[in-house]
Structure formats: C-alpha cells, structure tokens
Design a protein around this motif. Structure first.
Motif, PDB file in Angstrom:
ATOM      1  N   CYS A  16      39.104  37.229  35.358  1.00 49.57           N
ATOM      2  CA  CYS A  16      38.969  37.559  36.775  1.00 49.57           C
ATOM      3  C   CYS A  16      38.378  38.951  36.893  1.00 49.57           C
ATOM      4  O   CYS A  16      38.348  39.712  35.934  1.00 49.57           O
ATOM      5  N   GLU A  20      39.347  40.447  42.469  1.00 46.32           N
ATOM      6  CA  GLU A  20      40.206  39.265  42.613  1.00 46.32           C
ATOM      7  C   GLU A  20      41.664  39.630  42.378  1.00 46.32           C
ATOM      8  O   GLU A  20      42.550  39.212  43.120  1.00 46.32           O
ATOM      9  N   TRP A  24      45.084  39.338  44.842  1.00 45.13           N
ATOM     10  CA  TRP A  24      46.336  38.688  44.472  1.00 45.13           C
ATOM     11  C   TRP A  24      47.505  39.666  44.571  1.00 45.13           C
ATOM     12  O   TRP A  24      48.605  39.285  44.980  1.00 45.13           O
ATOM     13  N   HIS A  96      50.439  32.450  42.501  1.00 47.88           N
ATOM     14  CA  HIS A  96      49.318  32.906  43.316  1.00 47.88           C
ATOM     15  C   HIS A  96      48.068  33.236  42.511  1.00 47.88           C
ATOM     16  O   HIS A  96      47.026  33.527  43.106  1.00 47.88           O
ATOM     17  N   THR A  97      48.139  33.181  41.195  1.00 49.67           N
ATOM     18  CA  THR A  97      46.962  33.523  40.392  1.00 49.67           C
ATOM     19  C   THR A  97      46.431  32.370  39.567  1.00 49.67           C
ATOM     20  O   THR A  97      45.289  32.417  39.125  1.00 49.67           O
ATOM     21  N   GLN A  98      47.219  31.347  39.328  1.00 50.75           N
ATOM     22  CA  GLN A  98      46.729  30.238  38.514  1.00 50.75           C
ATOM     23  C   GLN A  98      45.756  29.399  39.318  1.00 50.75           C
ATOM     24  O   GLN A  98      45.975  29.123  40.495  1.00 50.75           O
ATOM     25  N   ARG A  99      44.716  29.007  38.634  1.00 54.26           N
ATOM     26  CA  ARG A  99      43.679  28.187  39.277  1.00 54.26           C
ATOM     27  C   ARG A  99      43.850  26.747  38.812  1.00 54.26           C
ATOM     28  O   ARG A  99      44.239  26.485  37.693  1.00 54.26           O
ATOM     29  N   GLY A 100      43.511  25.854  39.702  1.00 54.94           N
ATOM     30  CA  GLY A 100      43.589  24.438  39.352  1.00 54.94           C
ATOM     31  C   GLY A 100      42.487  24.047  38.385  1.00 54.94           C
ATOM     32  O   GLY A 100      41.500  24.736  38.210  1.00 54.94           O
TER      33      GLY A 100
END
Length: 102
Positions: A16, A20, A24, A96-100
C-alpha cells in the motif's frame, strides 16, 4: 523506535501507499481515541494503556512491469494492555485494511 514499555503484537509487509495507510488510520481514530501523531507513528488509547502503529517504507515489489509500493507496518501495545484488548485492536486494523480477493 523500540521501547521496552511496548510489545510488538503484529509486524506486516503491506502492499500500500502511505496515503492509503493514513486513510485507514483515520478510520482507526473513529474506533479508538487518538493519543498522538508523529511523522510515521500514530498512537491510540486502549483499555489498560496505549497502542501505536508505526510504519516505514520498503523497496517496491516488482512483478514483471508492475511496481507495488510497500510499507513495513508495526502494531504495538504497551505491556499493560490486556491481551484481549490487543487482539481487538489488531482485529479492527485487519477488518479495515484487508482487501478482498478471488
């Protein structure tokens, strides 16, 4: 930055940008009371003490023609923070920081 009053609860290599991460961290401030900001360290008040998130740049990850910005992100809590509260702090950061994917 090591401080004997703090223990590392999670060390991350995150793909990131600093921008970004700062966005977060703004979300984290809505969940945990802010306790201070320095150049690359934000602190939060928790039950039993304080936590902080510190970061530093890592070399870009290069995959063929793709360059991904990376940060080393360190989540720390004071020794006085109960383990369940430290886990909650990490859980909220992850949420709140993990991306799919996939």
């Amino acid at each position: 930055m090591p401080d004997s009053a703090f223990k590392c609860i999670s060390l991350r290599d995150m793909a990131c940008t600093e921008r970004e991460l700062l966005r977060w961290l703004g979300v984290m401030e809505t969940l945990f009371e802010p306790a201070g900001r320095e150049a690359a360290v934000w602190s939060f008040k928790l039950n039993g003490g304080h936590a902080r998130i510190a970061w530093s740049p890592l070399p870009d990850r290069v995959i063929a023609l793709v360059r991904l910005k990376r940060l080393e992100v360190r989540l720390e809590c004071e020794q006085s923070v109960p383990d369940d509260e430290a886990r909650r702090f990490v859980f909220e950061f992850d949420r709140h920081t993990q991306r799919g994917g996939g």
